[in-house]
Design an enzyme around this catalytic site. Structure first.
Site, PDB file in Angstrom:
ATOM      1  N   GLY A  34       0.838  -1.191   0.000  1.00  0.00           N
ATOM      2  CA  GLY A  34       0.000   0.000   0.000  1.00  0.00           C
ATOM      3  C   GLY A  34       0.870   1.237   0.000  1.00  0.00           C
ATOM      4  N   GLY A  37       0.933   9.039   1.906  1.00  0.00           N
ATOM      5  CA  GLY A  37       1.312  10.301   1.278  1.00  0.00           C
ATOM      6  C   GLY A  37       2.805  10.466   1.143  1.00  0.00           C
ATOM      7  CG  MET A  38       4.903   9.990   4.440  1.00  0.00           C
ATOM      8  SD  MET A  38       5.059  11.037   5.880  1.00  0.00           S
ATOM      9  CE  MET A  38       6.568  10.383   6.548  1.00  0.00           C
ATOM     10  CB  VAL A  41       4.325  -0.293   2.864  1.00  0.00           C
ATOM     11  CG1 VAL A  41       4.734  -1.518   3.673  1.00  0.00           C
ATOM     12  CG2 VAL A  41       4.413   0.966   3.737  1.00  0.00           C
ATOM     13  CE  LYS A  56       6.035   4.312   5.726  1.00  0.00           C
ATOM     14  NZ  LYS A  56       4.954   4.388   6.678  1.00  0.00           N
ATOM     15  CG  ASP A 150       0.910  10.650  11.651  1.00  0.00           C
ATOM     16  OD1 ASP A 150      -0.197  11.238  11.729  1.00  0.00           O
ATOM     17  OD2 ASP A 150       1.356  10.195  10.576  1.00  0.00           O
TER      18      ASP A 150
HETATM   19  N1  ATP Z   1       4.656  -3.702   8.789  1.00  0.00           N
HETATM   20  C1  ATP Z   1       3.629  -3.723   7.927  1.00  0.00           C
HETATM   21  N2  ATP Z   1       3.073  -4.897   7.563  1.00  0.00           N
HETATM   22  C2  ATP Z   1       2.023  -4.924   6.702  1.00  0.00           C
HETATM   23  N3  ATP Z   1       1.465  -3.818   6.146  1.00  0.00           N
HETATM   24  C3  ATP Z   1       1.968  -2.618   6.465  1.00  0.00           C
HETATM   25  C4  ATP Z   1       3.064  -2.498   7.370  1.00  0.00           C
HETATM   26  N4  ATP Z   1       3.343  -1.177   7.517  1.00  0.00           N
HETATM   27  C5  ATP Z   1       2.460  -0.511   6.752  1.00  0.00           C
HETATM   28  N5  ATP Z   1       1.636  -1.352   6.103  1.00  0.00           N
HETATM   29  C6  ATP Z   1       0.536  -0.973   5.186  1.00  0.00           C
HETATM   30  O1  ATP Z   1       1.076  -0.221   4.117  1.00  0.00           O
HETATM   31  C7  ATP Z   1       0.166   0.792   3.715  1.00  0.00           C
HETATM   32  C8  ATP Z   1       0.879   2.141   3.548  1.00  0.00           C
HETATM   33  O2  ATP Z   1       1.394   2.566   4.775  1.00  0.00           O
HETATM   34  P1  ATP Z   1       1.897   4.064   4.975  1.00  0.00           P
HETATM   35  O3  ATP Z   1       2.421   4.165   6.358  1.00  0.00           O
HETATM   36  O4  ATP Z   1       2.804   4.434   3.856  1.00  0.00           O
HETATM   37  O5  ATP Z   1       0.598   4.929   4.777  1.00  0.00           O
HETATM   38  P2  ATP Z   1      -0.435   5.536   5.797  1.00  0.00           P
HETATM   39  O6  ATP Z   1       0.039   5.376   7.208  1.00  0.00           O
HETATM   40  O7  ATP Z   1      -1.767   4.954   5.490  1.00  0.00           O
HETATM   41  O8  ATP Z   1      -0.476   7.048   5.395  1.00  0.00           O
HETATM   42  P3  ATP Z   1       0.541   8.220   5.742  1.00  0.00           P
HETATM   43  O9  ATP Z   1       1.381   8.448   4.565  1.00  0.00           O
HETATM   44  O10 ATP Z   1      -0.341   9.373   6.007  1.00  0.00           O
HETATM   45  O11 ATP Z   1       1.347   7.790   6.922  1.00  0.00           O
HETATM   46  C9  ATP Z   1      -0.947   0.813   4.733  1.00  0.00           C
HETATM   47  O12 ATP Z   1      -2.070   0.231   4.160  1.00  0.00           O
HETATM   48  C10 ATP Z   1      -0.463  -0.037   5.866  1.00  0.00           C
HETATM   49  O13 ATP Z   1      -1.520  -0.800   6.406  1.00  0.00           O
HETATM   50 MG    MG Z   2       1.618   4.807   8.109  1.00  0.00          MG
END
Ligand code: ATP
Ligand code: MG
Length: 338
Positions: A34, A37-38, A41, A56, A150
């Site tokens: 997924g 914004g920044m 993953v 990430k 956050d």
């Molecule tokens: N350790 C992990 N294992 C499985 N999925 C993950 C893990 N870390 C993040 N994800 C998934 O990856 C996706 C993107 O995460 P990301 O932190 O980039 O975005 P966010 O937290 O939704 O938004 P923002 O950019 O505002 O932080 C999310 O759907 C999250 O559930």
């Molecule tokens: Mg996140």
């Protein structure tokens, strides 16, 4: 200039990054999980240990910001040092070819944002169970002088629990990885994505120094949403939303979703106080009050049910009348006084 196929300047913009199958710092990218914004993953293979990880990759613009880089290095180190069952373990954080990356445990499941979008408001006992796990993670971080900054549903991952008493296991992720504080000090240029402002504490908005109590506020916004289905403040534009966090009283939870325990209103109002001094001192203090309010409401309902069960149908209680006469043996006592 980065080599084509390894770093993609359009990483968080929503286009496929073309990294599938590529090797980045000892990890082979296997699939996209997924993107926010920044960062994007990925599910990736740790080639040294031959295991699946979540990798990430942060947007290249963040690597160019010195404040962010320094904080990223510091906070990833602190986050990696916290060994807590409800914090996603960080395996490695570093920089390669101008790209900041974090390798962490791959959590099979979904984040709380997706869960709420799919299921709507959660039953109070489930909401309280998740809140308790996240609160314990936050308090542990605060004990290491680490403020998350956050806390939001997208940063809470929900995996399957171990038994029917604990049907879900919540993990908190993304410590210190927020662009909000940078944007408020002028880092983010016009039009750049700042992320959701639904959970941001008043002192973060006004640029004051923050401590763990800003996480208490954000957690309260999350708990509010898990119970009501909507966050405490909803406004048509960001300015109005920031204003509401700063100055408007949060609407009572029971107004949003009648039927929720009335005791929750005061608990949420305290956790969402504008001034950090007026909030609960810790996240666990807040959540134990949430649980008590949920439990009291259940006990109250049970007591009512017990009373109904004990009473025999068709025999209403006697109507109130004058007090009965004292017994004969007590007459000498009363004679002369009445
Ligand atoms: N350790 C992990 N294992 C499985 N999925 C993950 C893990 N870390 C993040 N994800 C998934 O990856 C996706 C993107 O995460 P990301 O932190 O980039 O975005 P966010 O937290 O939704 O938004 P923002 O950019 O505002 O932080 C999310 O759907 C999250 O559930
Ligand atoms: Mg996140």
């Amino acid at each position: 200039m980065a080599e084509p196929g390894t770093t993609d300047p359009d990483l968080p913009a929503g286009r496929p990054s073309g990294l599938l199958g590529k090797q980045i710092a000892g990890y082979r990218v296997e699939g996209e999980i997924g993107r926010g914004g920044m960062a994007v993953v990925y599910r990736a293979r740790d080639l040294r240990l031959d295991r699946t990880v979540a990798l990430k990759l942060l947007a290249p613009e963040l690597a160019r910001n010195d404040t962010f880089r320094k904080r990223f290095a510091h906070e990833s180190r602190v986050a990696a040092a916290i060994d807590h069952p409800h914090i996603v373990p960080v395996f490695e954080a570093g920089e390669t070819e101008g790209l900041l990356y974090i390798a962490m445990r791959y959590v099979a499941g979904q984040d709380l944002r997706a869960l709420l979008d799919r299921e709507g408001p959660l039953p109070p006992d489930k909401a309280a169970r998740i809140a308790l796990q996240v609160a314990s993670a936050l308090d542990a971080a605060h004990a290491h002088d680490l403020v998350h900054r956050d806390v939001k549903p997208g940063n809470i991952l929900i995996a399957a629990g171990i038994d029917s008493d604990r049907p879900e296991h919540a993990y908190l992720t993304d410590f210190g990885l927020t662009k909000k504080s940078l944007s408020l000090t002028g880092f983010t240029s016009v039009g750049q994505f700042v992320g959701t402002l639904d959970y941001v504490a008043p002192e973060q908005i006004s640029g004051k120094p923050v401590d763990g109590r800003c996480d208490v506020y954000s957690l309260a916004c999350v708990v509010y949403e898990t119970l009501a289905g909507v966050p405490p403040f909803r406004r048509d534009d960001d300015m109005a939303l920031l204003w509401a966090h700063q100055y408007d009283p949060p609407p009572p939870l029971t107004g949003e979703r009648p039927g929720l325990p009335a005791g929750l209103d005061d608990v949420l109002a305290k956790a969402l106080a504008k001034s950090p001094e007026e909030r609960y001192g810790t996240c666990l203090e807040f959540v134990s009050e949430v649980r008590a309010a949920v439990r009291d409401a259940e006990t109250g309902r049970d007591r009512g049910r017990d009373r109904r069960r004990r009473s025999v149908p068709g025999t209403p209680p006697p109507p109130p009348g004058p007090p009965p006469e004292p017994p004969r043996w007590a007459m000498p006592v009363f004679r002369g006084r009445l």
